[in-house]
Design an enzyme around this catalytic site. Structure first.
Site, PDB file in Angstrom:
ATOM      1  N   ASP A   5       0.825  -1.210   0.000  1.00 23.42           N
ATOM      2  CA  ASP A   5       0.000   0.000   0.000  1.00 23.42           C
ATOM      3  C   ASP A   5       0.855   1.254   0.000  1.00 23.42           C
ATOM      4  O   ASP A   5       0.524   2.260  -0.643  1.00 23.42           O
ATOM      5  CB  ASP A   5      -0.979  -0.012   1.173  1.00 23.42           C
TER       6      ASP A   5
ATOM      7  N   ASP B 194      -0.549  -7.046 -10.035  1.00 28.09           N
ATOM      8  CA  ASP B 194      -1.693  -6.623 -10.834  1.00 28.09           C
ATOM      9  C   ASP B 194      -2.056  -5.174 -10.513  1.00 28.09           C
ATOM     10  O   ASP B 194      -2.202  -4.329 -11.403  1.00 28.09           O
ATOM     11  CB  ASP B 194      -2.873  -7.545 -10.541  1.00 28.09           C
TER      12      ASP B 194
END
Length: 421
Positions: free
Chosen positions: A284, A308
């Site tokens: 993150d 991804d």
């Protein structure tokens, strides 16, 4: 091995690409046979344009690509009544390198994804997505030229392993019972229907991906490889990915790499010119690092799901997935493909942007060792876009743009390749 093909004919000319296992490299003739899957939706529009451009680059550098048209998805069903015919698998198996357009997996097709099925069948364990800015492409960020990153996404494990059980089935209740009663997580899963998945990350899968990323960094004079993970929460899967990545670097590349802690302890943050820095970031945090400290990162190595997300976010910074190339690599195997989907509503209209397919072909040329041809493709595409002679998706975003059909766009790029050669 040579195969007999039911409905596919080999080109009249051309030789097979082979693989030298001892040297771990492809052996490429000047006239290779290359299977191509046009794909579904806009694949039928963009793939022929890419073929034309790659042919021009090969010819300009004294080579010749002999295309072998093979089928999957809609075209596979039309020709073979199968989504993924044996002919197609055999062609890619025999010739080792291939390129494909986007494929759509129909509901009830027996595959989670045709793209995933191809990657698994050939053990194409590294999904590689270079992300770099092309002058003239509209971008949502102020300095898109700072983005020049290559993402290595593990392609066989994590969520791509596909190990999951549907809510309401007998199987999922068996898994729940095992997790709660045998493994002691008796107060973790909420009551009621639940879907459960298993996330495998292995030492073997991690190390072969990180090896490819480090080798790429060394060969292409990149400064760093960053292991992107969520190991602060998933300590025994993504945390293990991080640990195995560092371990691989230390075991196999002790002279070529340096970890970030040593970099600061012994070199005050200034890396020696002959060292690739190995570092890691929480996933993150890495998403905002893409925006705030873009130039600090060169090569990223990631488990599947992180890869991804991160590669799509990076692609957004340089103008979107319509121009984002990709390739799937294994040991002695290459399957190049654009990142975007099949966009069926635009199919057959000669309007879809073929840039991502063309630049995926550039990766194919690089894997063949044809760097001069790949450079011609890059320079011609960038020149075309910088002059704002583009397809509809870009033309509507730039002032003074000229809207071209996909085929016209390709023809002009071919002319630029001929002029640049």
């Amino acid at each position: 091995m040579s195969y007999e093909y039911e409905q596919v004919e080999l080109p009249d000319e051309g030789e097979k690409v082979t693989y030298d296992e001892d040297a771990d490299e492809l052996v490429v003739p000047d006239n290779p046979i290359v299977p191509i899957i046009y794909g579904d939706g806009i694949g039928k529009d963009v793939a022929p344009v890419a073929q034309q451009v790659l042919d021009a680059a090969a010819e300009a550098t004294g080579r010749d690509i002999n295309w072998m048209r093979v089928y999957a998805g809609e075209s596979g069903r039309e020709k073979y009544d199968e989504n993924l015919p044996e002919d197609t698998l055999n062609a890619i198996e025999e010739h080792r390198v291939a390129i494909k357009g986007p494929l759509t997996t129909p509901v009830g097709a027996g595959f989670r994804s045709l793209n995933v099925a191809l990657r698994k069948h050939f053990d194409l364990y590294a999904n590689v997505r270079p992300t770099y800015y092309l002058d003239g492409v509209p971008s949502p960020v102020s300095e898109p030229e700072e983005m020049d990153m290559v993402n290595f996404r593990e392609n066989t494990e994590d969520v791509y392993a596909g190990i999951e059980w549907e809510a309401g089935t007998e199987e999922v209740e068996q898994v729940r019972e095992f997790v709660e009663d045998e493994m002691g997580f008796d107060s973790t899963i909420h009551d009621g229907p639940v879907g459960i998945g298993v996330k495998p990350i292995t030492e073997y899968g991690t190390k072969r991906l990180v090896r490819q990323a480090i080798e790429y960094a060394i060969e292409n004079d990149r400064d760093s490889v960053t292991l992107v993970h969520k190991g602060n929460i998933m300590k025994f899967t993504e945390g293990a990915f991080r640990d195995w990545g560092y371990e691989l670097a230390e075991e196999e590349f002790p002279e070529e790499t340096i970890d970030e802690d040593t970099l600061w302890e012994e070199y005050d943050g200034e890396a020696p010119e002959d060292k690739v820095v190995i570092k890691d970031r929480i996933a993150d945090n890495m998403l905002q690092q893409l925006l705030t400290r873009t130039t600090n990162y060169d090569v990223l190595a990631m488990p599947n799901l992180n890869g991804d997300y991160l590669s799509d976010a990076a692609g957004a910074q340089i103008g979107g997935l319509g121009i984002a190339p990709g390739a799937n690599l294994g040991d002695g195997r290459v399957l190049a493909e654009p990142v975007h989907g099949s966009a069926p509503k635009h199919a057959g209209k000669d309007k879809a942007n073929p840039t991502a397919m063309i630049l995926s072909g550039k990766i194919l040329l690089e894997q063949l060792g044809w760097e001069d041809a790949a450079e011609l493709v890059h320079d011609a595409v960038e020149q075309q876009i910088s002059e704002h002679r583009v397809t509809y998706d870009l033309e509507r975003q730039v002032e003074g743009g000229v809207k071209l059909a996909a085929s016209e766009y390709g023809e002009e790029i071919v002319e630029r390749i001929e002029d640049l050669a």
